[in-house]
Enzyme design. Structure first.
Site, PDB file in Angstrom:
ATOM      1  N   GLU A 116      67.121  33.460  38.251  1.00 26.14           N
ATOM      2  CA  GLU A 116      66.050  32.756  37.528  1.00 26.14           C
ATOM      3  C   GLU A 116      66.563  31.389  37.143  1.00 26.14           C
ATOM      4  O   GLU A 116      67.706  31.276  36.690  1.00 26.14           O
ATOM      5  CB  GLU A 116      65.668  33.459  36.209  1.00 26.14           C
ATOM      6  CG  GLU A 116      64.988  34.771  36.345  1.00 26.14           C
ATOM      7  CD  GLU A 116      64.608  35.347  34.957  1.00 26.14           C
ATOM      8  OE1 GLU A 116      64.547  34.563  33.974  1.00 26.14           O
ATOM      9  OE2 GLU A 116      64.391  36.559  34.890  1.00 26.14           O
TER      10      GLU A 116
ATOM     11  N   GLU B  71      69.207  40.469  32.235  1.00 27.27           N
ATOM     12  CA  GLU B  71      69.735  39.865  31.004  1.00 27.27           C
ATOM     13  C   GLU B  71      70.162  40.896  29.962  1.00 27.27           C
ATOM     14  O   GLU B  71      69.702  40.847  28.810  1.00 27.27           O
ATOM     15  CB  GLU B  71      68.713  38.871  30.422  1.00 27.27           C
ATOM     16  CG  GLU B  71      68.338  37.792  31.427  1.00 27.27           C
ATOM     17  CD  GLU B  71      67.566  36.613  30.822  1.00 27.27           C
ATOM     18  OE1 GLU B  71      67.177  36.666  29.651  1.00 27.27           O
ATOM     19  OE2 GLU B  71      67.368  35.616  31.558  1.00 27.27           O
TER      20      GLU B  71
END
Lengths: 500, 500, 500, 500
Positions: A276, A160
Site C-alpha cells: 500500500e 498492519e
C-alpha cells in the site's frame, strides 16, 4: 534553467514495478458493477498485474461456515463470492495478491473490529482451525485456477499487525499467526509464495524480531511487505479530513526501509512489496482528488522501481467504505476513479506511465524520458512539489529539452493535467460542488477530466530537436515524440483547397 | 379425457398483472454486477414493470447521515448508492416499487434487527426526523428523475409490520409510522402513490383497524398491499430447510384477501398489490429450484390477474442474503436465476408467459390459451400439482386440444420444462451436487437449463387442428402455433437433394 | 452389433488439422457486419486458426491503383480495406491464409471474369508490375503486423488455375505467375511461406509438371495445396442446384492425392493444405443446409488430420455471392451459419469437434472417442452415410460402448443433431419455407437450431460403464462423460422437499 | 465590436430540421461493420431522424431477380440485404428516407451507368415491371415493419434526373417514371408519402413543368426535394480535387428555391426536403476534412430550419465509393467521420447543435444562442467565412455577450474546434499525412479529434454575466452556461488540503 540533453542511447530500463500491483477496497466490493466497470477501464488504459485488498476472510464474503449436526460443530468452506470475484479479476487481466484476513467472527477470539464495515481484528480462537481455513481457501483456488496460475499470486499474512486497530494481539501473536499461515500455504504446494509482515509506516522495529523468529523456527518467507504514507494527523471536518504532508522523497525512503532493516538478516535479498502507498492514508482527504496528488507522486512512480519489486497505489477506485459510505461524488477517496468512472489527475499519471517505453533515456527531479522499440520518445514532466512545508508552487514550471530524433521532423503530442486542465475536481468546484451530480453534470465532469491535448510538428536540426515545455501549477504532462516519415504526395497544396 | 375445444373468438383479456412487479434481494445488492446481469436477462426475456425489495433506508445504503458541527446534531441525506441503483434500474427498463424501510440505526428507537444483514426493525426515535427522511428521499428522486416518472412508482410503508421479527412496535405504532410517511410523501407531491400495510399471510385482522385509522384521520392511501406464501413450518437441516406446502389455490385465496377484508370500508376498490408471493417463504428451501415449483405456480400466474393489480414473485435472482451468504450454486434460493444466470424452471414459466398473447381464448386447471394480434396461438400447459397433501403426481399428464387455425397447415413449436428437460437442478444432482461448479460444469448446467424444443407441422382440417400433448412429471410446456403461408416454389423437390 | 470397447489408454493424438483453416466468401465481404458477427460466433465456439478466400486483389478491395501524372503512369498500392479486414481477423483471433488473386483489371491482360462479382481471371499484362504488387501487399502487411506474425500466414498463388473458368492462361502461364509471385514474396522475407498450385479436383496431372518446373528453376515452394469436392454435375432449378454425391471416403482420397502424386519428387514431404473442401462445390445446393451434410463430413473430420496439415471447410458463413445475392434465408449456401447466424448441422459438427480432447481413444466408421487432460471422455457418433448411390439410411443407428471411467458414477450429457433435432432447416420447411423470415420466425429458427441436450447419471461397474446410443436419421451426436465426485451432504433427502 | 445582449425570453424556437435527415453512401455499404459503427456513434451523439442514400434498387442489393421457368420470364423480389440494412437502421434509431433508384440492369432500357460502382441510369424498359417492383419493395417493407412505421418514411423518386449523368432520359421521361412510381406507392397505401423531383442545383426551370405535369394528371405529390452545393468546377489532382466555393448564404438561397419556384402552383406549401447539401459535391475534396467546412456550415445549420423541413448533410461517414475506394484515411470524403470513426470538425458542429436547447434566444452572423427547459444556456459561436472570394480570415474572431443567468454564479464549459484544436486533419498533416495510419497513429488522431474543453466559473451581476469569447481561425465553439447552485458546506476550505 539548464537544458536537459537527452542522450541517444539508453542509460537503463524502466521496469513495470509501478504497475505490478494496485490496491482495492475490500473483497466484497469487487462484486459490484461500478467496481468492475472501473477496473475494466483501469486495465484497458493502465494494465496492473496484481490487485490487493482486505477482507477475503470477512463475514461478508462468507467463507468460514461452521455448522452443527447432532450438536457437533463441523466446518464448511464456502466460495460462492470468492469464485465470482476471482473469475472477474482474471477475466479483466489482473491477478489477486492475496491478503489473509481479517478474522471470521466464528473463529475470532474477541469482538474488536476495524472500519465501518467491522473487520474482526482478533487472533483466531483456534490456530488449527485457522490453518485449516487457509489450506481450504488456497487449496480451493489451486483446484479451480490451477497450480501454475496460483503460484504467481503472492499470499500476504494479515494487514498492519503492528497497529492496535488492525491486530488486537502483540507481535508474538502475529508471529504465531504467520507461522500457522505460512505452513498451511506450503502444505498445499511448496512453490506458493507466502510473506509478510505488512507493516504500516513507523514500526520498522518489527523487522528484526520478525527475521529472527522465522529464521529460528524455519518458517517459510518468500517476500516481505510494508506500507508507505506521508501524511500527519487527521484534522477532522464532517465527512472529511485535512492533514499535513511530508515531501514525496519520504515515500521513497519508506520503500527502501525493508531493505535497510533486513540487511544482514536471513531475509536480506527477498523480494520487497510495498503493498500500500499513497500521500494520505485517509479515504476522506480531498488531496486525493487533486492535480497536486499526481505531481506529488510522479517522482515516486519514476524512481520506485529502483527500490522495490512492487508498490501498490491505494486504491484504484473510490468504491471503498472504510469510514462509511461516501456522501458525494468527490469526497477525498483514494480512488484514481470516482464512482461512475470520472478520472482524477492521479489516474492520468498512471495512464501516462503506461505509455512510456522501456528504454530509460533520462530521469530527473521534474522529468522521466524513455524510448520504445518503435523509436517513439516519451517525456513525463511534472512540477516538483514538496508537501506542507514547501510551496505554494509558482504558476509555471519550465522544462527545456534537447531530444535526439532520427528524422527531418517530429510529430509532438502533449497531454496536460494541472489545476485547470484534465481536472474534473476543479470543474466540480466551479459547478458548486454538487454532491450527487445529474447525468448532464456527470457528462461535463467526464469531459473536464480528459487531459488537454496539443500537437505540433517540430523541425529536427542535426538529429536533435529542442523542446521547451511550460507546465501549469501542479501539472503532470506527457509528451510523445514520433519521428515523421512524410508521405505527402507532390501534388498536394493545401492553399488550393478553396480553389484560391 | 375430454378435448378442450378452443373457441374462435376471445373470451377475455390476459393482463400484465403477472409481470407488473417482481421481488428482489435488499437494495444494496442491486449494486452488484451479477445482480444486474441477472436483471438484464430477466428484462430481455420477461420484462417486468416494477421491482420491490427491502433495505432502501438501511445503513448499508447510507442515506441517513447525521453529523455534528460544534456539538450540534445535523442531518445529511446521501444518495451515492441510491442513484447508482435507480439509474441502473431505469437503464434496464424497470421502475422501483419503493418500500420505506428498515430503520437507519441512527434514527432507531432500539437495536432489534432482522436477517443476517441486520435490518433494524424498531420504530423511529423521532417521527419528525423520519418524515424529514421520507421527504428527503422522495424529493431527491423527484428532482433527479422527474415528477412524471416518480408518480408511477408506488411507495409502500414498511414490510410485514404484523410480524414481530419485522416490526418491534404494535399496530398502533405502525399506524403512526404510516401516517407520518404518507403525509411526508404527499408533501412532496399530492399525486405520488402511497400505500400499505404490506401484511404477511395470517394477519388479515389488521385490515379493519387499518381502514378505520386512515379513514378516521384522513390519511392518504392510494393502494393496499399484502404477501402470500403457502408453506408450513421450517424443518431445518444445515444450510437448508424442508417444509410442507398447501395447494396453489391457497395463493389465489390469499391474493383475494384484501378485497374480502376491505369490502364495505373506505378502502374498498383501491388497487391491490401482492408485493411478495412464492410457494415457500424460506430462501433455503430446495423447492424453488425444482420443476415442481413452476408447475405449482402456473395456475397462479394464469389466474392471478383476475384478482389483483400485481403479484410479485419473490425474487428474480438468488443474489439474496437474508439467511446468510449462499453456500453453493443450488441452495434453495428464491431466484428464478442462480448466481451466474442459470435458469430455473420457474424462470421458464415466466418466460413462457411473456410469449402469450393478450386475447384469452381458454383457461382451465391445466392450461391457458391465448392468441396475439398476429394470429399466433399459444398454449401454456402444465401438470396440476397440489402440495404436500396431494401427489405423488403420475409420470405423464395429457392434454387434448382442438385449435382454430386459419390456414391449411400450422407450424407448432413446443418448449418443455419438467423433471428432466430444461432442468439444471436435475443435471446438477446427476453431477454429484457440486457446490462450486467449475466453468465447464456451469456451461453444462446452462445447456441443461434450456427447455427442450420440438417442432412439427400439423395439417388443419376445416379450420381446426387437433393437438395431443403428453407432459412429463411436473412439466410446464409452451406450445406456439403459427398459421403457415407456404412459400415453397413449385420446383423444390427435397428428394432430389442427393441427385437421386 | 458389437460393443466398442474403449481402451483405457490413448492410441494416438487428435490434431487440430480440422480447424487449422476455414474458407470464406471474397475478401470484400469481410467488411460486413453480419460476416463479422458470424465469424465471432464461429471463433468463440469452434476457433479456427486461419481463414482463406478469394479476391484480395480484386477491384472491390482497391489495392492496385495506377494513376497518371503529366501523362505518365504511376502506381499506388492502397490498403484502406485490407487493413480493416486484417485488423478484424486478428481481433477475432484468426489469421489470414492469403490467396494472391484475382487480377486487378488495370493489370489484366484480358477481360474474362468469373462469378457474379466478376473476378478477372487473366494473366497479368506485365509480370513485373504483378511482382511489384505482390511485394507491395506483403511488404505492407509485414510493416503493419510484424514479420513474426506474417511468417505464420501461408501465401497461396492463385486459385484453381487448372480450370478454364478461373485462369485464362495455360499451365505454363500459371508456372510463370507462380515463379514471379514466389520470388516476390521471398524478396520481402525469406522465411515467409509461399505455395500452390491450388488445384481443383480432377487435375492431378498438374502435379508432376509443377514439381518439375519449380525444381528445374529453383522456385521456392513451402507447401502445396489442393481442393476436394464430391458432387457430380449441376442440375439447375431457379436459384438452386441439385447434384449427385460420391461417398465421403472420396474426400479422404482426394486429401491424400498430393502426397501420392508428389512421391519421389522434390516436393515430397512438404506440408499439404486442402484449401477448400465440402460435399458440393455449388453455393446453391440445399445439401449444405441439411443434417445429411454433417453426418457425411463427420468421418472426414475424424480422419482428415492423418493425411494433411489442414483442410478448410468451404465456407464458414452464407455471406457469399459467387452465383449472385442469396434470395432467401436457406438457399443451399456453403455456410455453417446463415445470414443472421442460424446454426446449420455442419456448424454443430464443428462445435462438437471443438469439445473433443486431444487423447485419441478409439475411432471407427461411426465414432471418434477421445479423453482430455481433465479425464472427460467425449464420443462423437454419427450415422454413416454414403452419397447418392447409397441409402436411404434407416431411421435409427445404434452404437454400443464400454467406456472406462474412474469413479462410481458418471455424468453423461448428450447433444443431438439429426433430421428433426438441432435442425433449423427442418423447422423452416415446416414453416412453409419463408424466404425472408420475420424477426419472430428468426427467433424460432435459432431455437430450433440448438442441439437437443439430454443428460443422465450412469453407474460405473468395475471402472467401466456401458452406453447404448440410438441415433436418429443423419444424426451427429456428442456425448460428454464426466466422472462424478459426489458432494451430496448426508442430510440431503429430496423426498423431504415437499415436507412429505 | 458590439455586445450581444441576449434577451431574457425566447424569440422563437429552434426546430430539429437540421437533424431531420442525413445522407449516406449507397445502400449496399450499409451492410458494413465500419459503416454501422460510424452510424452508431453519430446516432448516440447527434441523433438524426432519417437517412437517405442511393442504390436501393441497384444490382448489388439484389432486389429485382427475374428468372425463367420453361423459357418463360418470371419475377422474384428479394430482400435478403434490404431487411438486414433496414433492421440495422431501426435498431440504431434512424428511419430510411427511401430513394427509388437506380435501375436494376435486368429492367434497364440501356447500359449507361454513373459512379465507380456503376449505377444504371436509364429509364425502365417496362414501366409496368417498374411499378410492380416499387409495389413489391414498398409492400414488403409495410409487411415487415408495419404500415404506421412506413408512413413516416418519405419515398423520393430517383436522384437528380435533371443531370445527364444521373438520368439518360429527358424531363418527360422523368415525369413518366414519377407518375408510375407515385401511383405504385399509393396503391400499397394511400397515406404513404411520395415526392420528387430531387433536383440538383442549377435546374430550377424544372419546377414549373413538374408542377404542371402532376397537377394536370392528378399525380400524387406529398413533398418536393432539391439538393444544394456551392462549389465550382473540379480541378483534378490524383485521387483528389480542388474547387472554388461560394459564400454559405448561397446554400440558404438554394434551400429556399423550391418555395420561390413553386409559389402560385398547386405544389406551393408542400413540405420541402433538401435531400443533399454540402459545400463541395465532390467526395475527394479536402475541404470536407477541415475546420473551415464546419465554420462555413455553422450559419446554414443555424438558419436552415426557417426555410425547409429538412436538409441532409451529404454524408455522415467516409464509407463511400462514388469515385472509387478511398486511398487513405483523409481523402476529402464527405463524411463527418472517417473510416475508423475519427471525428472531423463538421461532426463536432453537428454534435454541438445536438446540445442546443429548443428556446431560441438570439441568432446572428457569428452566433446562435438558445436555452433548454432546465435553464441551461448554450452559445454556438463561429468565425464567419465567405468562400473563395473572401478571406483569408484573421487569426482571431471575438464575440462579446451579455447573458441572463438566474443565479449568483454560472458554470461555463467551452468546447473548441478550429485550425489546431479538435482537428485530426491538422494532426495528420503534422504526422506526415500517413495514408494508412498504424493503430497508434489512429489513437493519436482520435485524441487530436476531441474538442479542447475549457471551463470556469463566472460571477453574475444583477442577473447578467458578461462573456468574451476569442475564437481561433475557422473556429466553431460551443459554450454551455449552467446556473450554479452552491452546495459547498461551510466547513470546506481548500487551503487546508495540505494542512497548511
Amino acid at each position: 534553467m539548464t537544458i536537459i540533453h537527452v542522450p541517444d542511447r539508453p542509460v537503463g530500463t524502466l521496469t513495470d514495478a509501478w504497475r505490478a500491483c494496485v490496491g482495492t477496497g475490500r473483497f466484497n466490493l469487487a462484486l459490484r458493477k461500478d467496481y468492475q466497470d472501473s477496473l475494466a477501464l483501469v486495465q484497458s488504459e493502465i494494465g496492473f498485474h496484481h490487485i490487493r485488498g482486505h477482507g477475503l476472510l470477512g463475514d461478508d464474503v462468507g467463507v468460514h461456515r461452521p455448522y452443527e449436526v447432532s450438536g457437533e460443530r463441523r466446518l464448511l468452506h464456502s466460495f460462492t463470492y470468492v469464485d465470482q470475484v476471482v473469475d472477474a479479476y482474471l477475466a479483466l487481466g489482473i491477478k489477486p495478491f492475496l491478503e489473509l484476513g481479517f478474522m471470521p467472527s466464528a473463529l475470532a477470539s474477541g469482538d474488536r473490529t476495524v472500519f465501518w464495515w467491522q473487520g474482526n481484528i482478533t487472533p483466531p480462537a483456534d490456530h488449527d482451525e485457522w490453518a485449516d481455513l487457509v489450506r481450504g481457501v488456497v487449496g480451493h483456488l489451486v483446484g479451480r485456477y490451477g497450480i501454475e496460475e496460483v503460484r504467481t499470486w503472492p499470499i500476504e499474512v494479515w494487514n498492519e499487525p503492528n497497529l492496535a486497530q488492525f491486530w488486537s494481539g502483540d507481535q508474538d501473536a502475529y508471529h504465531r499467526l504467520y507461522e500457522a499461515s505460512a505452513h498451511a500455504v506450503k502444505e498445499v504446494d511448496a512453490d506458493l509464495q507466502v510473506g509478510g509482515p505488512s507493516l504500516s509506516p513507523g514500526s520498522d522495529e518489527w523487522w528484526a524480531p520478525f527475521a529472527e523468529f522465522v529464521t529460528a523456527r524455519d518458517v517459510p518467507v518468500d517476500f516481505v511487505s510494508r506500507h508507505a504514507y506521508t501524511t500527519g494527523p487527521a484534522q477532522h471536518v464532517p465527512f472529511g479530513t485535512y492533514q499535513t504532508l511530508r515531501a514525496p522523497s519520504s515515500l521513497l525512503e519508506q520503500f527502501d526501509a525493508p531493505r535497510r532493516h533486513l540487511e544482514g538478516t536471513a531475509l536480506a535479498g527477498l523480494p520487497v512489496h510495498i503493498t500500500e502507498f499513497n500521500s494520505s492514508y485517509r479515504p476522506d482527504n480531498p488531496v486525493h482528488d487533486t492535480a497536486y496528488n499526481a505531481a506529488y507522486l510522479a517522482p515516486v512512480l519514476a524512481a520506485g522501481g529502483d527500490l522495490v519489486d512492487s508498490f501498490a497505489y491505494w486504491t484504484f477506485s473510490d468504491t471503498f467504505e472504510e469510514v462509511g459510505i461516501p456522501t458525494g461524488i468527490f469526497h477525498g477517496g483514494f480512488g484514481m476513479l470516482t464512482h461512475g468512472q470520472i478520472k482524477k489527475p492521479t489516474y492520468h499519471l498512471y495512464a501516462f506511465m503506461a505509455r512510456m517505453g522501456s528504454h530509460l533515456l533520462a530521469r530527473g527531479a521534474d522529468h522521466l524520458i524513455t524510448r520504445d522499440d518503435a523509436g517513439r520518445i516519451t517525456v513525463l514532466g511534472w512540477q516538483p512539489v514538496g508537501g506542507t512545508e514547501d510551496g505554494p508552487e509558482p504558476e509555471r514550471h519550465t522544462l527545456r529539452l534537447s531530444v535526439p530524433v532520427d528524422a527531418a521532423t517530429a510529430f509532438v503530442m502533449r497531454s496536460s493535467v494541472n489545476e485547470t486542465e484534465g481536472n474534473a475536481w476543479a470543474a466540480w468546484r466551479e459547478m458548486g460542488r454538487p454532491r450527487f451530480p445529474t447525468s448532464r453534470q456527470l457528462d461535463a465532469l467526464r469531459e473536464a477530466a480528459e487531459p488537454v491535448r496539443r500537437h505540433t510538428s517540430v523541425a529536427v536540426d542535426g538529429c536533435r530537436m529542442n523542446l521547451e515545455l511550460t507546465l501549469g501549477r501542479h501539472e503532470v504532462t506527457l509528451v510523445e515524440i514520433d519521428p515523421v516519415r512524410d508521405e505527402s504526395p507532390p501534388w498536394v497544396d493545401d492553399v488550393r483547397i478553396l480553389g484560391r
